[in-house]
Design a protein around this motif. Structure first.
Motif, short mmCIF file in Angstrom:
data_model
loop_
_atom_site.label_atom_id
_atom_site.label_comp_id
_atom_site.label_asym_id
_atom_site.label_seq_id
_atom_site.Cartn_x
_atom_site.Cartn_y
_atom_site.Cartn_z
N ASN A 36 0.88 -1.17 0.00
CA ASN A 36 0.00 0.00 0.00
C ASN A 36 0.92 1.22 0.00
OD1 ASN A 36 -1.71 2.11 0.44
ND2 ASN A 36 -2.56 1.36 2.35
N PRO B 85 -4.64 4.31 5.12
CA PRO B 85 -5.02 2.90 5.06
C PRO B 85 -5.99 2.65 3.90
CG PRO B 85 -5.37 3.79 7.27
CD PRO B 85 -5.06 4.94 6.37
N CYS B 86 -6.00 1.42 3.44
CA CYS B 86 -6.99 0.98 2.46
C CYS B 86 -7.53 -0.35 2.96
CB CYS B 86 -6.37 0.88 1.06
SG CYS B 86 -5.11 -0.39 0.90
N SER B 87 -8.38 -0.98 2.20
CA SER B 87 -8.88 -2.29 2.58
C SER B 87 -9.08 -3.13 1.33
CB SER B 87 -10.18 -2.18 3.37
OG SER B 87 -11.19 -1.62 2.56
N TYR B 88 -9.15 -4.43 1.53
CA TYR B 88 -9.38 -5.34 0.40
C TYR B 88 -10.37 -6.41 0.84
CZ TYR B 88 -5.96 -8.27 2.82
OH TYR B 88 -5.28 -9.01 3.76
N ASN B 89 -11.08 -6.96 -0.14
CA ASN B 89 -12.07 -8.02 0.08
C ASN B 89 -11.59 -9.30 -0.56
OD1 ASN B 89 -14.05 -6.56 1.49
ND2 ASN B 89 -14.73 -5.62 -0.41
N THR C 40 -12.20 -13.22 1.78
CA THR C 40 -12.53 -12.71 3.11
C THR C 40 -14.03 -12.50 3.20
OG1 THR C 40 -12.25 -10.40 2.46
CG2 THR C 40 -10.30 -11.54 3.28
N PRO D 36 -14.27 -6.54 4.59
CA PRO D 36 -13.05 -5.82 4.21
C PRO D 36 -11.94 -5.98 5.26
CG PRO D 36 -14.98 -4.44 3.85
CD PRO D 36 -15.45 -5.66 4.61
N VAL D 37 -10.74 -6.19 4.76
CA VAL D 37 -9.56 -6.32 5.62
C VAL D 37 -8.73 -5.06 5.47
CG1 VAL D 37 -7.46 -7.64 6.04
CG2 VAL D 37 -9.55 -8.82 5.33
N PRO D 38 -8.42 -4.37 6.57
CA PRO D 38 -7.63 -3.14 6.46
C PRO D 38 -6.17 -3.44 6.13
CG PRO D 38 -8.12 -3.61 8.76
CD PRO D 38 -8.83 -4.64 7.95
#
Length: 108
Positions: free
Chosen positions: A24, A29-33, A58, A61-63
């Motif tokens: 990143n 911060p961002c997140s992903y699924n 997942t 969402p995972v930070p």
């Protein structure tokens, strides 16, 4: 994204390995699924020989903190490959985004 061989060369009976890192680069911060990673090993002529893939799903969402990374190492048992230059190309996909990087190494 980066891809690097864990060593510059591999001898007979040694697994070649390519490690990929997705970072990143944002200051926030961002997140992903979930995501997928596919690694394909190729000879000097570009013919594909082996590889692997993973799917990391997942439920929410995972930070991913600013500057944080996701890492995957893919081994390749190159029993029948001749000596010479080879590559491992990794492709990460998440939420419609695609990232690709290639690492070079020698089989001796």
């Amino acid at each position: 994204m980066t891809a690097t061989a864990t060593r510059p060369s591999y001898g007979p009976g040694e697994n070649a390995e390519v490690t990929t890192v997705l970072r990143n680069r944002s200051s926030t911060p961002c997140s992903y699924n979930g995501y997928t990673v596919e690694v394909t090993f190729r000879d000097a002529a570009g013919a594909a020989f082996g590889g692997g893939s993973i799917v990391a799903d997942t439920f929410r969402p995972v930070p991913l903190a600013a500057g944080a990374t996701l890492t995957h190492t893919e081994p390749w048992r190159h029993i029948f490959q001749p000596a010479g230059p080879h590559t491992g190309t990794a492709t990460w996909q998440s939420a419609g985004n695609r990232y690709e990087a290639t690492a070079s190494f020698q089989l001796t």
